[in-house]
Write a protein that holds these residues in place. Sequence first.
Motif, PDB file in Angstrom:
ATOM      1  N   GLU A 372       0.831  -1.088   0.336  1.00 26.57           N
ATOM      2  CA  GLU A 372      -0.043  -0.074  -0.129  1.00 26.57           C
ATOM      3  C   GLU A 372       1.222   1.000   0.042  1.00 26.57           C
ATOM      4  OE1 GLU A 372      -2.118  -0.395   2.737  1.00 26.57           O
ATOM      5  OE2 GLU A 372      -3.793  -2.288   2.721  1.00 26.57           O
ATOM      6  N   PRO A 373       0.107   2.554  -0.792  1.00 22.61           N
ATOM      7  CA  PRO A 373       1.329   3.473  -1.273  1.00 22.61           C
ATOM      8  C   PRO A 373       1.352   3.974   0.664  1.00 22.61           C
ATOM      9  CG  PRO A 373       0.157   2.894  -2.442  1.00 22.61           C
ATOM     10  CD  PRO A 373      -0.425   1.720  -1.632  1.00 22.61           C
ATOM     11  N   ARG A 374       2.399   5.460   0.511  1.00 22.44           N
ATOM     12  CA  ARG A 374       2.638   5.421   1.489  1.00 22.44           C
ATOM     13  C   ARG A 374       2.088   6.953   1.401  1.00 22.44           C
ATOM     14  NH1 ARG A 374       8.749   3.893   4.090  1.00 22.44           N
ATOM     15  NH2 ARG A 374       8.509   1.946   4.202  1.00 22.44           N
ATOM     16  N   ASN A 375       1.413   7.426   2.432  1.00 19.93           N
ATOM     17  CA  ASN A 375       1.177   9.128   2.781  1.00 19.93           C
ATOM     18  C   ASN A 375       2.666   9.672   2.359  1.00 19.93           C
ATOM     19  OD1 ASN A 375      -0.586  11.378   2.901  1.00 19.93           O
ATOM     20  ND2 ASN A 375       0.113  11.371   4.913  1.00 19.93           N
ATOM     21  N   LYS A 376       2.483  10.756   0.872  1.00 20.01           N
ATOM     22  CA  LYS A 376       3.688  11.421   1.048  1.00 20.01           C
ATOM     23  C   LYS A 376       3.343  13.095   1.083  1.00 20.01           C
ATOM     24  CE  LYS A 376       4.555   9.567  -3.122  1.00 20.01           C
ATOM     25  NZ  LYS A 376       5.263   8.998  -4.580  1.00 20.01           N
ATOM     26  N   PRO A 377       4.165  14.523   1.616  1.00 19.43           N
ATOM     27  CA  PRO A 377       5.332  13.838   2.368  1.00 19.43           C
ATOM     28  C   PRO A 377       5.205  12.570   3.785  1.00 19.43           C
ATOM     29  CG  PRO A 377       4.838  15.852   2.623  1.00 19.43           C
ATOM     30  CD  PRO A 377       4.001  15.382   1.494  1.00 19.43           C
ATOM     31  N   PRO A 378       6.386  11.918   3.866  1.00 17.49           N
ATOM     32  CA  PRO A 378       8.170  12.789   4.500  1.00 17.49           C
ATOM     33  C   PRO A 378       7.977  11.523   2.709  1.00 17.49           C
ATOM     34  CG  PRO A 378       7.095  10.902   5.750  1.00 17.49           C
ATOM     35  CD  PRO A 378       5.830  11.532   5.468  1.00 17.49           C
ATOM     36  N   PHE A 379       8.696  12.305   1.743  1.00 16.54           N
ATOM     37  CA  PHE A 379       9.188  11.801   0.819  1.00 16.54           C
ATOM     38  C   PHE A 379      10.275  10.745   1.023  1.00 16.54           C
ATOM     39  CE2 PHE A 379       7.622  15.884  -0.631  1.00 16.54           C
ATOM     40  CZ  PHE A 379       6.444  15.389  -1.732  1.00 16.54           C
ATOM     41  N   PRO A 380      10.882   9.763   0.201  1.00 15.58           N
ATOM     42  CA  PRO A 380      12.218   8.155   0.597  1.00 15.58           C
ATOM     43  C   PRO A 380      13.050   9.650   1.249  1.00 15.58           C
ATOM     44  CG  PRO A 380      10.412   7.711  -1.577  1.00 15.58           C
ATOM     45  CD  PRO A 380       9.771   8.943  -0.677  1.00 15.58           C
TER      46      PRO A 380
ATOM     47  N   ARG B  84      -0.855  19.868  -7.400  1.00 17.07           N
ATOM     48  CA  ARG B  84      -1.418  19.311  -8.281  1.00 17.07           C
ATOM     49  C   ARG B  84      -2.620  18.561  -7.935  1.00 17.07           C
ATOM     50  NH1 ARG B  84      -0.949  15.194 -11.035  1.00 17.07           N
ATOM     51  NH2 ARG B  84       1.526  14.122  -9.619  1.00 17.07           N
ATOM     52  N   ALA B  85      -2.651  17.560  -6.833  1.00 21.00           N
ATOM     53  CA  ALA B  85      -3.526  16.493  -6.174  1.00 21.00           C
ATOM     54  C   ALA B  85      -4.108  17.764  -5.046  1.00 21.00           C
ATOM     55  CB  ALA B  85      -3.601  15.374  -5.989  1.00 21.00           C
ATOM     56  N   LEU B  86      -5.468  17.019  -4.242  1.00 18.34           N
ATOM     57  CA  LEU B  86      -5.871  17.860  -3.232  1.00 18.34           C
ATOM     58  C   LEU B  86      -5.284  16.810  -2.759  1.00 18.34           C
ATOM     59  CD1 LEU B  86      -9.790  17.764  -3.955  1.00 18.34           C
ATOM     60  CD2 LEU B  86      -8.369  19.453  -4.083  1.00 18.34           C
ATOM     61  N   VAL B  87      -4.969  17.776  -0.549  1.00 17.70           N
ATOM     62  CA  VAL B  87      -4.429  17.335  -0.241  1.00 17.70           C
ATOM     63  C   VAL B  87      -5.511  16.206   0.668  1.00 17.70           C
ATOM     64  CG1 VAL B  87      -2.961  18.224  -0.841  1.00 17.70           C
ATOM     65  CG2 VAL B  87      -3.734  18.601   1.522  1.00 17.70           C
ATOM     66  N   PRO B  88      -4.818  15.304   1.925  1.00 20.30           N
ATOM     67  CA  PRO B  88      -5.697  15.360   3.205  1.00 20.30           C
ATOM     68  C   PRO B  88      -5.713  15.892   4.181  1.00 20.30           C
ATOM     69  CG  PRO B  88      -4.106  13.440   3.058  1.00 20.30           C
ATOM     70  CD  PRO B  88      -3.923  14.837   1.919  1.00 20.30           C
ATOM     71  N   ALA B  89      -6.229  16.834   4.863  1.00 21.18           N
ATOM     72  CA  ALA B  89      -6.225  17.311   6.268  1.00 21.18           C
ATOM     73  C   ALA B  89      -5.548  17.217   6.995  1.00 21.18           C
ATOM     74  CB  ALA B  89      -7.402  18.625   5.975  1.00 21.18           C
ATOM     75  N   CYS B  90      -6.790  15.719   7.359  1.00 18.51           N
ATOM     76  CA  CYS B  90      -6.318  15.054   8.444  1.00 18.51           C
ATOM     77  C   CYS B  90      -4.414  15.001   8.840  1.00 18.51           C
ATOM     78  CB  CYS B  90      -7.342  13.909   8.982  1.00 18.51           C
ATOM     79  SG  CYS B  90      -6.524  12.934   7.261  1.00 18.51           S
ATOM     80  N   SER B  91      -3.466  14.685   7.747  1.00 17.98           N
ATOM     81  CA  SER B  91      -2.044  14.441   7.724  1.00 17.98           C
ATOM     82  C   SER B  91      -1.745  15.560   6.742  1.00 17.98           C
ATOM     83  CB  SER B  91      -2.257  13.078   7.523  1.00 17.98           C
ATOM     84  OG  SER B  91      -3.017  13.168   5.973  1.00 17.98           O
ATOM     85  N   ARG B  92      -2.008  16.410   6.775  1.00 18.94           N
ATOM     86  CA  ARG B  92      -1.065  17.358   5.635  1.00 18.94           C
ATOM     87  C   ARG B  92      -0.429  18.370   6.914  1.00 18.94           C
ATOM     88  NH1 ARG B  92       1.202  18.308   0.656  1.00 18.94           N
ATOM     89  NH2 ARG B  92       2.205  19.232   0.679  1.00 18.94           N
ATOM     90  N   LYS B  93       0.773  18.324   6.761  1.00 22.11           N
ATOM     91  CA  LYS B  93       1.386  19.547   7.693  1.00 22.11           C
ATOM     92  C   LYS B  93       1.358  20.378   7.654  1.00 22.11           C
ATOM     93  CE  LYS B  93       2.721  17.551  11.714  1.00 22.11           C
ATOM     94  NZ  LYS B  93       3.664  15.792  11.420  1.00 22.11           N
ATOM     95  N   ALA B  94       0.815  21.958   8.273  1.00 18.42           N
ATOM     96  CA  ALA B  94       1.083  23.263   7.692  1.00 18.42           C
ATOM     97  C   ALA B  94       2.228  23.732   7.475  1.00 18.42           C
ATOM     98  CB  ALA B  94      -0.298  24.180   8.147  1.00 18.42           C
ATOM     99  N   GLU B  95       2.507  24.278   6.301  1.00 17.75           N
ATOM    100  CA  GLU B  95       3.547  24.781   5.920  1.00 17.75           C
ATOM    101  C   GLU B  95       3.601  26.502   6.210  1.00 17.75           C
ATOM    102  OE1 GLU B  95       5.069  23.003   2.754  1.00 17.75           O
ATOM    103  OE2 GLU B  95       3.815  21.038   3.814  1.00 17.75           O
ATOM    104  N   ALA B  96       4.387  27.340   6.056  1.00 20.25           N
ATOM    105  CA  ALA B  96       4.558  28.796   6.508  1.00 20.25           C
ATOM    106  C   ALA B  96       4.103  29.456   4.786  1.00 20.25           C
ATOM    107  CB  ALA B  96       5.793  29.727   6.976  1.00 20.25           C
TER     108      ALA B  96
END
Lengths: 599, 304
Positions: A372-380, B84-96
């Motif tokens: 199963e692909p991982r969430n990115k970031p973090p990148f490999p 390009r794609a949408l991102v999941p809010a639950c796990s994507r960290k905010a960046e400045a």
Amino acid sequence: MDLHFTNAAATPEEKAAIDAVVERNGGEAPRRSLLLAVLHAIQNRAGWISPGALNYACGLLGVPPAEGFGVADFYALFSTREQAPAVAHICDDVACRARGAEKLCVEMEKEHGPAGTNCDGKMWRRSPCLGMCERAPAAFVTVAGPQATEQALGAAHAADIEAALQGKRFPAGGAGASAPQWGQKAEQGRLKLLRRVGQTNPDSIEAFRDAGGFAALERALALGPAAVLAEVIESKLAGRGGAAFPTGLKWKSAREGAAPRYLVCNADESEPGTFKDRVLMEGDPFALVEAMIIAGFAAGCERGYIYLRGEYPEARRQLERAIRECSKHGFLGGNILGKSLRFEIEVCIGAGAYICGEETALLNSIEGRRGEPRNKPPFPTQAGLFGRPTVINNVETLLNIPHIVLEGGKAFAGTGTERSTGTKLFCLSGHVARPGVYEAPFGITLRELLEMAGGIGGTGKLQAVLVGGAAGAFLAPGELDTPLTFEGLRGAGAALGSAVVIPLDDSVDLRDVLLGIGGFFRDESCGQCVPCRVGTVRQEEILRRLAAGKPMGSVASELAVLKEVGQVMRDASICGLGQTASSAVESALSKFAIFKGRT
Amino acid sequence: MSVQKAPDLKNPLPRGPLPVFPPERMAKTIEITLDGRKVTVAEGTTLLEAARSAGIDTPTLCFLETLTPVNVCRICVVEVEGSRALVPACSRKAEAGMAVRTDSERVRLSRRLVLELLASSVDVSTAPQIQEYMRRYGAKPERFGAAGHAETVAQPVKIDNELYVRDYAKCILCYKCVEACGVDAQNTFAIAVAGRGFGARISTEYNVPLPDSACVYCGNCIGVCPTGALMFRSEHGMRKAGDWDETRQTRTDTICPYCGVGCTLTVHTQDEKIVKVTSPLEQPITRGNLCIKGRFGWEWINQK
Ligand SMILES: Cc1cc2nc3c(=O)[nH]c(=O)nc-3n(C[C@H](O)[C@H](O)[C@H](O)COP(=O)(O)O)c2cc1C
Ligand code: SF4
Ligand code: SF4
Ligand code: SF4
Ligand code: FES
Ligand code: FES
């Protein structure tokens, strides 16, 4: 925490097969990352993954059995149900379909009954692309038992398949077995990546050295890692695995992380229509080893992995031999060429999952987890294999490295276009006169490439060209002057991807092709995220109804829903599989009147 | 039955760090734009936390504060400028400097489609949260066709033990139960995801009944299941008989009498009878988790 097991016990044969894998890998501390290899050993010995064998394996490797089952059940080449020990996987993907796959399937059904049924210890099933599209139709035959065999057959006939099912071994490159093919001999002087393929004996390290092998490694060691990295950055080499990411920047980013770092060669090659990496590995295996040592040196990786798709037994034999030979001759191990350089390579065999070509799914697969692909970031490059900084590169990407080291980054960048540098391997199959791998400098147009391969085959009347594979897009006959560069194809609303080029003549029913592509994504979705897990099913259902001329509501309303499904897969899926699952379908619908008038 | 030593579990599923609850804040702050508004948040904040702190309600299904984010349901997606794609809010960290849109046309379309895809394949009749989201986003799952047109995960209910039932026809594959049974809470690993694609499902090894599996009936999986796929047998029976009526139920917090840990129990009663036991997520020590005694030990009280 203690693991809990059911009472099911392994047979002595299964135990021996599992123990052998553990022993081969040092014995002492069995680790979860042996799970894939252990499952292969069980499948090859017993023909399926039995509860007893899984219990024994999980106990040894410290894997909870529910998780072990989840892993075994993920891969198409493993069966968690008892099945016939001899299995023929018949490719019915785009290129083989254009060259008689369906006829072969009919013959198989006549001989062995419906797909997936055990008929006297033998069975057959349909398979997605086996990476032998230039020798369509292709088959992959596995026979489990004490003398297990795995054979890839090109230009397969029912009789050869039958013989293979009965255990007959075909010599590599011999009757029916797959052999590498390449461009015209006349091109030989200009070939870079393919120059040794078919010319130099792939079995011999001496032959490799006589043909210029290891010269780049020696030069790289003399230059030092920073200088090699600088050359690769200057070459503007972009990844050949599909995403076209600048290789030098990837290495640089990994190098900035703390050791230990890993290098992973992506040899999963499962994009339908792709077979260039196989040709390289079968025909010039030492070159990949050399390229990996240089890459490990420049990117600061102590250990390399080659993740090879399970359907490439010949490439596996070649690579394993090349690695053994290189270790023997001091090119791998603790003290490479007398310098204090350490690098080792492990080969990891996939088990039938297109998604494991996605770089983070691949990492999970090596670690003994579901692909199963991982969430990115973090990148490999930040947190990859076992959580360490990891460089992942495609086979062809890596094989450019020795050339960059020898000629310099600047000279390399002089070939091709401003944004697509170097030469490129193209995989031609389907209705083309001479299918095969062709090498050409970036900038060649689709028309020129097709001419190089002898023009359109089949009826000779071109209907459409699938570029980039199932994840790619269709080009119409009017678009033949599109340059096959990253930027040129993007301009045409397509993508180079893994450089698949499949021309289809006017006898092909495009509805059929689209249904096949829809089914492919449905079967190959890892199932993790909703847009792709359910979206690929809904896409296929709609295509099926449209192809049958039985739309729900009207054709227009079905197409409108299909479009929305496509958009949510592209926008909200986790990985590239879901994000591209609608791209070929959408391009076909926009260019050809496929479902017009089918109310 | 044999018992073997497990490996060290310092290397759990690579899904990023375990969330700290309540979130541990670092001093450094960054500025992002949320729906055109400038917002200052602590570094390390997820877009979901940022949205919540700005009073923007973002739907979630697979996210739970006490579990490692798996970001698989994709209902929480937002639009980040430049991505390009949408991102999941639950796990994507905010960046400045990030510019985020949480309610654009694209975001709404994806959320609606995710709900339609789910509800067209899964029985969401006991998932009030999903039903509420469906109303909010105007989801019409019937667009994919009724039975026979749209494939579903319909299957018989699994009733293989006295304490709880598993009705995977209602499972949206949010991975929460697997996480609760695994490294995030229980460390029992009785269940995992098997199969792949549309055939992916929660399963014991070879689908053996729970009593043959590693399950210790802590019920922590029930506690996190958002759809009612995992349900107390008491609740399942009452629902079937038409007796389940949450308007007649009261919830009382108490301390579990069984051992010295002192877990908080929320006892749900209907007509003076205990019908199920949950535990509040906010409880800092147990984070909603219990053991078999706290979760199911009340059965005998009802029988008095
Ligand atoms: C579904 C999917 C399948 C992929 N399969 C392959 C593959 O078989 N081989 C490959 O090299 N890259 C594949 N990729 C791309 C990899 O994720 C990754 O970008 C690539 O290996 C990086 O190497 P490169 O920079 O040298 O191209 C795949 C990507 C996706 C999304
Ligand atoms: S997009 Fe498809 S293949 Fe990729 S993670 Fe989601 S379900 Fe898996
Ligand atoms: S009841 Fe507890 S042990 Fe059993 S499956 Fe659920 S979480 Fe795991
Ligand atoms: S059973 Fe419940 S918690 Fe588990 S995956 Fe399904 S919906 Fe989620
Ligand atoms: S091998 Fe059949 S399509 Fe590639
Ligand atoms: S809540 Fe974010 S993906 Fe499920």
